[in-house]
Every structure is written in structure tokens, then in C-alpha cells.
Scaffold this active site. Structure first.
Site, PDB file in Angstrom:
ATOM      1  N   CYS A   1      -0.166   1.922  -5.089  1.00 19.32           N
ATOM      2  CA  CYS A   1      -1.093   2.966  -5.542  1.00 19.32           C
ATOM      3  C   CYS A   1      -0.365   4.304  -5.654  1.00 19.32           C
ATOM      4  O   CYS A   1       0.649   4.538  -4.996  1.00 19.32           O
ATOM      5  CB  CYS A   1      -2.251   3.123  -4.547  1.00 19.32           C
ATOM      6  SG  CYS A   1      -3.265   1.665  -4.343  1.00 19.32           S
TER       7      CYS A   1
ATOM      8  N   HIS B   1       0.807  -1.216   0.000  1.00 15.81           N
ATOM      9  CA  HIS B   1       0.000   0.000   0.000  1.00 15.81           C
ATOM     10  C   HIS B   1       0.842   1.268   0.000  1.00 15.81           C
ATOM     11  O   HIS B   1       1.969   1.299   0.485  1.00 15.81           O
ATOM     12  CB  HIS B   1      -0.912   0.031   1.231  1.00 15.81           C
ATOM     13  CG  HIS B   1      -2.074  -0.901   1.146  1.00 15.81           C
ATOM     14  ND1 HIS B   1      -3.004  -0.837   0.136  1.00 15.81           N
ATOM     15  CD2 HIS B   1      -2.458  -1.923   1.955  1.00 15.81           C
ATOM     16  CE1 HIS B   1      -3.918  -1.780   0.317  1.00 15.81           C
ATOM     17  NE2 HIS B   1      -3.602  -2.462   1.407  1.00 15.81           N
TER      18      HIS B   1
END
Length: 289
Positions: free
Chosen positions: A244, A140
């Protein structure tokens, strides 16, 4: 002097001269080359490529850390380290990509999640020959503020954004990966922004045919922030690190954007202390539907 004697002496002189010429001719003619025993032929081949003076070694303790992590959680599959970042931790893997999405390595809910390998990657015995063609690891980037701005000092794979800095990219050309049985060094060849399902070839597959593989490699080079002087062929295995990004909007506006670091497995002990790269003046931009 008797005429007969003169004739005899003259004949002897002619014979001596001709004999000398013949002897000279014999010593100057090329000789038949020696037929070498086949066991000697190897000596005529070029020597194998020697290791470069500058060498890179994966820290010995990384495999020990992996063993300790595996004792606590059998899903512990790899250990990854990227020098000069906080990425120095275990990578887990299970039968899908959802389980660890919001869990830590102890299988407890954690919004930051953990690093996990794509469930389709088969590492076999963890040796070089058993590695998939494309080892894919996800992590992440929470953003700071959350879901809005990339911050290279944030947790997990947000650390990958250090590679946006060209000086950092030059100084840090390698990624270390360990399995239970072997250590690997990967050399970075592209640092790219892309869609989550890139076209013409998605990067989220562990195996490709040769044509798809080169399309993927060339596409990611086209997208890369830098032009790396690193040769990658169908004989190479690669590492894909994906996270991301909020460069093309926020999480709520566009959650399909990704920042990906690509590296190839080094197998010939040829290392350089710094990355040979230049800025890509016109990287291919992602398109979002």
C-alpha cells in the site's frame, strides 16, 4: 651447330618453359575446401555467453532458514531478501489471500501481517522451470503516522520505499528469492505507483498470454520512477512486490493505491554491480475511480 640440333634444343626450351608455367598455375589455383566431419562443425559456432566478471550469489543460509520456517509452518513457501533493507524473511502461501492479511507466519493475529504469495501462484517443485510467469508477493505498509505517510524505515514492505531514492535504487539492483530446491536472483526493471487493479492489464495474475504479458511489462515501465536499462521479453519470468501507499491520499480517503517493485529472473549469469537507470521525466500516473 647442326640445324637439326638447334631445332631440337629450341623445342626442348619451349617445353621446359610451358611446363614451368603449368606448374606455377597449379600451385596458385584455389584448392577444394576440406569437408569437415559434422562432429567438428560445433567448433565454427560462437562460444556460449560467459558469466560476467561481477557475480551475485544468494546467501547459502537462506534456504536453511526457509527449511526451519517450513518446519514451524507448512505454509512457508519462499524466502526473500532485498539487500540493504530489513526484508530478509519467509513468505507464506495458502488457499486464499485473506488468511494472512492480518496474521503473522505463526497464524496468530498481527495487524502488521506478514509477507505472503498470491494464492494463484503455483511453484511446483520450486525449480526455475516450475516458477509461475509472475511471482506475486504482498506485504503491508502501515504508514507513519499510520495510514497517512509512507515511511521507508517502517516494517514489512514499507521497506520498498527505499527505492524512491535514486541512489539507493542504483546501488541495489537485485532481489534474492529461494525455494526449498533452488535459489534465484531477480533484477529490478521498474518501480511504479499504480492502482490496485491496474489497466490495461492488472499485475495481480500469475500467468498471461504473450500479448497481455508485454502490455503489463510496458505499462509498468511507463509508470516507473526510473527508466531501467533491463531487457524483458516474453521468455522472462518476473517478480512482483506489492504494498500500500499513501502518496495519493490516506487509507481512509483512498485505499486503492499501490507501490510495486518489478524484477526479472536472471538466467544467464550476466550481472552488473549497480543498476543502469535514469530518472523517468514523466511517469504515467494512476487513475482512481
Amino acid at each position: 651447330m647442326n640445324p637439326n640440333i638447334k631445332k631440337s634444343v629450341a623445342a626442348l626450351l619451349v617445353i621446359a618453359i610451358l611446363g614451368g608455367m603449368t606448374a606455377c598455375k597449379k600451385t596458385t589455383e584455389p584448392q577444394e575446401p576440406e569437408r569437415l566431419n559434422p562432429s567438428h562443425w560445433v567448433n565454427t559456432l560462437e562460444p556460449p555467453l560467459r558469466a560476467s566478471p561481477y557475480q551475485v550469489e544468494v546467501p547459502e543460509e537462506n534456504r536453511q532458514k526457509l527449511a526451519e520456517a517450513k518446519a514451524a509452518n507448512a505454509d512457508s513457501t519462499l524466502w526473500i531478501e532485498i539487500p540493504n533493507t530489513t526484508i530478509n524473511q519467509v513468505v507464506v502461501q495458502t488457499t486464499d489471500n485473506e488468511f494472512y492479511y492480518r496474521r503473522n507466519t505463526q497464524k496468530v493475529y498481527d495487524f502488521a501481517g506478514c509477507l505472503y504469495a498470491d494464492f494463484e501462484c503455483d511453484f511446483g517443485d520450486g525449480t526455475k522451470d516450475d516458477l509461475p510467469r509472475n511471482t506475486i508477493i504482498y506485504g503491508h505498509n502501515l504508514g507513519n503516522p499510520m495510514g497517512i505517510t509512507d515511511d521507508p524505515n517502517d516494517v514489512m514492505f514499507a521497506q520498498l520505499f527505499h527505492f524512491q531514492d535514486i541512489e539507493f535504487a542504483k546501488a541495489n539492483p537485485y532481489v534474492y528469492v529461494s525455494t526449498e530446491n533452488e535459489d534465484f536472483v531477480y533484477q529490478i526493471f521498474a518501480v511504479s505507483y499504480t492502482e490496485d487493479k491496474a489497466k490495461p492489464v492488472s499485475y495481480i495474475h500469475p500467468n498471461y498470454n504473450n500479448e497481455e504479458y508485454m502490455k503489463l511489462i510496458n505499462d509498468m515501465r511507463d509508470r516507473s520512477l526510473y527508466d531501467y536499462n533491463v531487457e524483458v521479453t516474453t521468455k522472462d519470468k518476473i517478480l512482483t512486490l506489492s504494498t500500500c501507499t499513501y502518496k495519493y491520499g490516506t487509507y481512509s480517503v483512498n485505499n486503492k493505491q499501490r507501490f510495486v517493485v518489478f524484477a526479472k529472473l536472471v538466467t544467464d549469469k550476466q550481472f552488473a554491480e549497480t543498476a543502469d537507470l535514469t530518472e523517468n521525466p514523466d511517469p504515467k500516473q494512476p487513475t482512481f475511480s
